[in-house]
Motif scaffolding. Structure first.
Motif, PDB file in Angstrom:
ATOM      1  N   THR A   1      -8.235  -0.937   0.205  1.00  0.00           N
ATOM      2  CA  THR A   1      -7.291  -1.734  -0.568  1.00  0.00           C
ATOM      3  C   THR A   1      -7.751  -3.184  -0.677  1.00  0.00           C
ATOM      4  O   THR A   1      -8.397  -3.701   0.234  1.00  0.00           O
TER       5      THR A   1
ATOM      6  N   VAL B   1      -6.935   0.897  -3.825  1.00  0.00           N
ATOM      7  CA  VAL B   1      -5.587   0.485  -4.212  1.00  0.00           C
ATOM      8  C   VAL B   1      -5.479  -1.037  -4.198  1.00  0.00           C
ATOM      9  O   VAL B   1      -5.898  -1.686  -3.242  1.00  0.00           O
TER      10      VAL B   1
ATOM     11  N   GLY C   1      -3.155  -4.287  -3.818  1.00  0.00           N
ATOM     12  CA  GLY C   1      -1.882  -4.656  -3.210  1.00  0.00           C
ATOM     13  C   GLY C   1      -1.480  -6.039  -3.693  1.00  0.00           C
ATOM     14  O   GLY C   1      -2.097  -7.036  -3.308  1.00  0.00           O
TER      15      GLY C   1
ATOM     16  N   GLU D   1       0.112  -1.466  -5.756  1.00  0.00           N
ATOM     17  CA  GLU D   1       1.242  -1.464  -4.842  1.00  0.00           C
ATOM     18  C   GLU D   1       1.432  -2.888  -4.307  1.00  0.00           C
ATOM     19  O   GLU D   1       1.231  -3.836  -5.060  1.00  0.00           O
TER      20      GLU D   1
ATOM     21  N   THR E   1       0.860  -5.891  -1.106  1.00  0.00           N
ATOM     22  CA  THR E   1       0.458  -6.462   0.176  1.00  0.00           C
ATOM     23  C   THR E   1       1.571  -7.438   0.534  1.00  0.00           C
ATOM     24  O   THR E   1       1.840  -8.368  -0.235  1.00  0.00           O
TER      25      THR E   1
ATOM     26  N   HIS F   1       6.666  -0.243  -1.077  1.00  0.00           N
ATOM     27  CA  HIS F   1       5.405  -0.307  -1.827  1.00  0.00           C
ATOM     28  C   HIS F   1       4.240  -0.813  -0.982  1.00  0.00           C
ATOM     29  O   HIS F   1       3.126  -0.967  -1.494  1.00  0.00           O
TER      30      HIS F   1
ATOM     31  N   VAL G   1       1.045  -1.366   1.151  1.00  0.00           N
ATOM     32  CA  VAL G   1      -0.199  -0.703   1.554  1.00  0.00           C
ATOM     33  C   VAL G   1      -0.919  -1.528   2.626  1.00  0.00           C
ATOM     34  O   VAL G   1      -1.851  -1.042   3.260  1.00  0.00           O
TER      35      VAL G   1
ATOM     36  N   TYR H   1       6.636   2.952   7.370  1.00  0.00           N
ATOM     37  CA  TYR H   1       5.276   2.444   7.148  1.00  0.00           C
ATOM     38  C   TYR H   1       4.453   2.619   8.424  1.00  0.00           C
ATOM     39  O   TYR H   1       4.870   2.223   9.506  1.00  0.00           O
TER      40      TYR H   1
ATOM     41  N   GLY I   1       0.860   2.060   8.233  1.00  0.00           N
ATOM     42  CA  GLY I   1      -0.431   1.448   7.952  1.00  0.00           C
ATOM     43  C   GLY I   1      -0.679   0.228   8.826  1.00  0.00           C
ATOM     44  O   GLY I   1       0.024  -0.038   9.796  1.00  0.00           O
TER      45      GLY I   1
END
Length: 324
Positions: free
Chosen positions: A152, A208, A210, A237, A239, A259, A261, A293, A295
């Motif tokens: 990302t 992706v 962010g 998406e 950040t 949303h 990431v 989440y 991540g």
């Protein structure tokens, strides 16, 4: 004892079993991006330690006496015990194939994944050539992330550029006047069109974007969501930065979590370079856990204290907050 199956009967039975199993698998609903990674009837998610990374910006901060190489930042991050490293693109000095290989080899030897590439761009300009240049720059950053194995990149809307400089923008809490002769809606149209084009490149490269709550039209959760909802691509998406909401910070943070990431966590030991926020990371940890989440949370140390002291201090604080 039943009679043994003939070879023909065995083949027919095996084929029927495979077809039945295949039908059961393909009956799973498709995800918007083409594949549903949320397998039905999967066991509950096991509890695990929150992965915490660090941005190389934490070591660098645009300060002349702190400009470590990316490789040195990775080595220090590993020594401190971080789980991943986010690279500040402006910190990169060698974007050749050899330079990228050097970064990947150091990360491999240190056993630490590269989790993000933090980039800069602006699409808030009435000049098509400026927007085109920034689209090309963003696609270049997507290509760099792809070549580095980074999933990302952080992206921005950009600003109107009506403040004297970044210090002046921060003095006004990120608020700026709209460029004379234009409207906010026009600014969003430029941003949305640009990210629509970048999203097609992001999909091809498997990286992706962010969009960060990072001043300009992305200063608020509402602004970030307006762009994401309009582009309607799983390759754009959010950040989410804990330090860039200056009003209703927890409410706005929570709005973007669906949303997210990548989450960036600011700390200000020694006092902030532009401002200092009193951030309750135990509360942030609860919001993040409740959202589902799982991540990375990436530290962005933005204080005046010695980085070699403040960065491990920040990591210990974040570990404690998520363990609580």
């Amino acid at each position: 004892m039943p009679a043994p199956l003939s070879r023909r009967e065995w083949i027919a039975t095996t084929a029927a079993t495979a077809i039945t199993a295949g039908a059961a698998f393909t009956s799973q609903p498709a995800h918007a991006a083409g594949v549903d990674w949320q397998v039905q009837d999967a066991p509950p998610k096991a509890a695990r330690r929150q992965p915490i990374g660090v941005s190389t910006y934490s070591f660098w901060q645009f300060k002349p006496d702190q400009k470590l190489s990316i490789e040195e930042c990775i080595q220090k991050s590993s020594a401190y015990g971080f789980d991943g490293v986010e690279i500040l693109h402006r910190q990169m000095t060698d974007e050749t194939s050899a330079g990228l290989r050097s970064i990947k080899q150091v990360a491999l030897r240190e056993g630490i994944p590269l989790i993000g590439l933090s980039t800069h761009q602006t699409f808030v300009s009435p000049k098509p050539e400026v927007r085109t240049k920034n689209i090309e720059h963003t696609i270049h950053c997507l290509e760099l992330a792809h070549d580095l194995g980074i999933p990302t990149i952080r992206v921005n809307t950009g600003t109107w550029g009506t403040r004297k400089n970044f210090d002046d923008l921060m003095a006004h809490k990120g608020i700026e006047e709209v460029l004379e002769g234009y409207t906010v809606d026009q600014g969003f149209e430029w941003v949305i069109d640009a990210f629509g084009e970048c999203a097609r490149a992001a999909e091809k490269l498997g990286v992706v974007m962010g969009l960060e709550n990072h001043w300009g039209l992305g200063r608020t959760a509402e602004g970030v969501l307006r762009v994401i909802d309009a582009v309607k691509s799983p390759w754009l998406e959010a950040t989410v930065d804990t330090g860039n909401f200056l009003e209703e910070q927890y409410t706005q943070f929570e709005k973007l979590l669906p949303h997210a990431v990548l989450i960036q966590a600011k700390t200000y030991y020694g006092g902030g370079n532009w401002y200092t926020l009193d951030l309750d990371y135990a509360r942030y940890a609860q919001l993040i856990k409740a959202s589902g989440y799982r991540g990375f949370v990436s530290l962005e140390f933005e204080g005046k204290a010695n980085a070699s002291v403040a960065i491990p201090q920040s990591l210990a604080m974040l570990r404690a907050a998520f363990a609580g």
